[in-house]
Design a protein around this motif. Sequence first.
Motif, PDB file in Angstrom:
ATOM      1  N   THR A 162       2.695   7.568  -7.375  1.00  9.71           N
ATOM      2  CA  THR A 162       2.332   7.455  -8.791  1.00  9.71           C
ATOM      3  C   THR A 162       2.742   8.687  -9.597  1.00  9.71           C
ATOM      4  OG1 THR A 162       0.107   8.308  -8.301  1.00  9.71           O
ATOM      5  CG2 THR A 162       0.385   5.910  -8.380  1.00  9.71           C
ATOM      6  N   THR A 190      -0.992   4.765  -1.634  1.00  7.48           N
ATOM      7  CA  THR A 190      -1.451   5.666  -2.686  1.00  7.48           C
ATOM      8  C   THR A 190      -2.798   6.276  -2.323  1.00  7.48           C
ATOM      9  OG1 THR A 190      -2.027   5.807  -5.051  1.00  7.48           O
ATOM     10  CG2 THR A 190      -2.598   3.771  -3.913  1.00  7.48           C
ATOM     11  N   MET A 195      -4.082   5.802  -9.875  1.00  2.83           N
ATOM     12  CA  MET A 195      -3.816   4.367  -9.822  1.00  2.83           C
ATOM     13  C   MET A 195      -4.859   3.614 -10.647  1.00  2.83           C
ATOM     14  SD  MET A 195      -1.599   2.183  -8.633  1.00  2.83           S
ATOM     15  CE  MET A 195      -0.727   3.037  -7.310  1.00  2.83           C
ATOM     16  N   THR A 199      -1.960   0.528 -14.225  1.00  3.67           N
ATOM     17  CA  THR A 199      -0.867   0.721 -13.265  1.00  3.67           C
ATOM     18  C   THR A 199      -0.905  -0.349 -12.185  1.00  3.67           C
ATOM     19  OG1 THR A 199      -0.963   3.115 -13.658  1.00  3.67           O
ATOM     20  CG2 THR A 199       0.231   2.371 -11.710  1.00  3.67           C
ATOM     21  N   VAL A 200      -2.098  -0.681 -11.703  1.00  2.00           N
ATOM     22  CA  VAL A 200      -2.233  -1.740 -10.698  1.00  2.00           C
ATOM     23  C   VAL A 200      -1.695  -3.061 -11.247  1.00  2.00           C
ATOM     24  CG1 VAL A 200      -3.882  -3.139  -9.396  1.00  2.00           C
ATOM     25  CG2 VAL A 200      -4.178  -0.658  -9.520  1.00  2.00           C
ATOM     26  N   TRP A 213      -4.438   1.561  -0.062  1.00  7.67           N
ATOM     27  CA  TRP A 213      -5.214   2.619  -0.700  1.00  7.67           C
ATOM     28  C   TRP A 213      -5.750   3.549   0.381  1.00  7.67           C
ATOM     29  CZ3 TRP A 213      -6.098   1.377  -6.066  1.00  7.67           C
ATOM     30  CH2 TRP A 213      -6.753   2.373  -6.786  1.00  7.67           C
TER      31      TRP A 213
END
Length: 394
Positions: A162, A190, A195, A199-200, A213
């Motif tokens: 990111t 990530t 995030m 962004t997701v 994650w």
Amino acid sequence: MTTQTTGDLPAELVLAPFVKLTGTRRYTEDTPRVYRRLDLWRGAKQGVAATDRITRLLGRFEHPQSTAALVLAAGSHADDLARTLATLVEVGLLVDVSAIRTPRPSLELEITNRCNADCMMCPRQELRPLGDMSEETFDRFLEFAAAIEAPGIILQGIGEPTLHRRLVPWVRRMREALGPEERFPIVAVTNGFRMDVDTVTALRDAGLSLLKWSIHSLRRERFATIFGRDKRDASVANLEAAIRVAPDLVALNFVKMDINQDEVDDFHRWIEERGLSRGRFRQIEVQGRGGTLPIMQLTSRPGATDQAHCLFRKQSLFVAWDGDLLPCSNDVGSRHRYANLTVDDTDTIMSRWRTELLGRPAEFAICDGCDHGSRGNLPTDWHALASGARLEPA
């Protein structure tokens, strides 16, 4: 009868390169151990019970075997053997020899090695120079991925994706250029600090298949100790928002160490309360990253030692942010560069990958110190087959 019995099977079979024996440490009738083929994208596929008969049979396929000859030799048990072989092929434990003479590696792409965390299990003090992948290098990567018809890609490495401003546009370009999800899964890893829900959503709409994650504690002080940053609230809030808007996109990676091994049940309850299955929570034993970490300070478990059957060297190809081709992401200092995307053509890169990484057992210094647990428990001659050698049956 033999021709009819083996008609749906490949003519010549060999043990798959990444077979793993999984299950409980102690065998009981209720909790049998099983053989599974590991899959980089979707976890372990369906396996078969690790009976003595299956173990002996799989052991015969360390070298290529003629299907017809085996079934013919089975005599009155030919039909039963053929059905067993068909099952082993179906779950991926036995593979067609002709299909692996020209293997297609999955791709690991590091678009940056910069990170906004300082994790205790990440050897950032050993790191190569910091940087972000350029548009020109990514263009070449996309061309390369299409040329080799790669079966998938995972955005990971030593950095946090990111932090690269082109993350979402590049995921979209990969999806448009390389095909639909069922043919070409795109996965990203990530820490979740940046995030956010926008962004997701953007990554989902761009074509991302799975968002892994990395979260290794739910407790604030412990989280800060592990990540080197007091970002627990931000990571958890972002994760909860991601689960709400894209539950099918999210999975959790949990690196298990002595410091956090008592939180496994807490995580199981946490994800189930938010509507995710336990299958979306993956425990990963901490490992020494090619000997660059003091592993015994992180875990008391014994490490793996058999470098010859490394999973990642056999099924994936790692591309660093500057276009360097490295044996794996554990080569954090770029000590074993064998090609570069911007310098070498595709045929040269693939030839070196087959020769340097598949055509011989592990000979890299990072392999000498590696304790990664994702190695097959049955030896194979995958590297020789994949590099074009012809092996005689044992």
